[in-house]
Design a protein around this motif. Structure first.
Motif: not given
Length: 259
Positions: A208-227
């Motif tokens: 439950g403790v995620d930094t922005l780089p880790i959050k970006i990595y987890s979002m990128a694994r799910k596919g293209v996300n312009p966010t």
């Protein structure tokens, strides 16, 4: 001809370095999810600011960066002063040890700290992240402060003591103003490294403790996300603004000193 080649060489280097970032920033305003321009929009920034997960990651990132950079600055500054007063082989030995974290791969530092926290039974979470970031930031602060200490006339400190000043007062009025540019530079380097870090944080974060780089990595694994483009643009812009403000302040102070 030579001057033209030099300018062309510099232009090519800057293009290679910053063209991907510029492209990312442009597509953060793209109305299409795919990397094909369809029109201007701010929807991705709106979604970014309304996403609770991103907001939490941003708060963790900012908190960790502020606390770790301040702690690393205090520890690194006094460590640099201690190293500066050393002589002979002891000083060289300590400096060589200081260089080790700078030369070691991030994954080695991350796994080493993870094993240390596991051995001492320290629960993974916000404390382990802060300690990890302090650990890899301290050498950068030391190497930022050391040149200022080498340029300083240490006799001024001893003269202040001879005139009746306490060591703390002499440090505040004599040493600190001389080394302050190096301290500020070390602080911002530590802050920037903390915001940017992924590998060390990935191995030492808790549930439950995620930094922005880790959050970006987890979002990128799910596919293209312009966010992701919007988050990256905001991070890059913030760092650039901080660096420009610091350099402008240092330049103004240098001009005032020369006057």
């Amino acid at each position: 001809m030579i001057r033209w080649l030099k300018k062309s060489y510099i232009a090519v280097i800057l293009l290679v370095m910053y063209a991907p970032i510029a492209l990312l920033m442009i597509f953060s305003f793209n109305a299409n999810r795919l990397p094909v321009w369809k029109g201007f929009t701010l929807d991705w920034y709106t979604k970014m600011f309304n996403d609770a997960g991103i907001q939490q990651a941003f708060m963790y990132t900012l908190l960790i960066a502020l606390v770790s950079s301040l702690c690393a600055t205090v520890i690194g500054t006094f460590a640099a002063m201690g190293i500066h007063r050393m002589r002979g082989w002891q000083k060289k030995c300590v400096l060589y040890v200081t260089y080790i974290p700078l030369l070691s791969p991030d994954i080695v530092i991350g796994i080493s700290l993870m094993m240390l926290f596991s051995v001492i039974k320290l629960p993974f979470g916000l404390p382990t992240l802060i300690i990890s970031h302090i650990t890899f930031s301290i050498p950068y602060v030391i190497l930022s402060v050391m040149p200022r200490l080498q340029q300083m006339n240490y006799n001024l400190y001893e003269a202040a003591l001879d005139l009746g000043a306490t060591p703390g007062y002499a440090f505040k009025k004599v040493i600190f103003p001389e080394i302050m540019p190096g301290v500020i530079a070390g602080t911002f380097i530590a802050f920037t490294l903390s915001i940017d870090d992924f590998v060390v944080s990935f191995f030492n974060k808790g549930a439950g403790v995620d930094t922005l780089p880790i959050k970006i990595y987890s979002m990128a694994r799910k596919g293209v996300n312009p966010t992701i483009n919007a988050i990256s643009t905001l991070m890059f812009t913030t760092i650039i603004v901080v660096l420009v403000a610091t350099n402008l302040k240092a330049s103004r102070k240098a001009k005032d000193t020369n006057r």
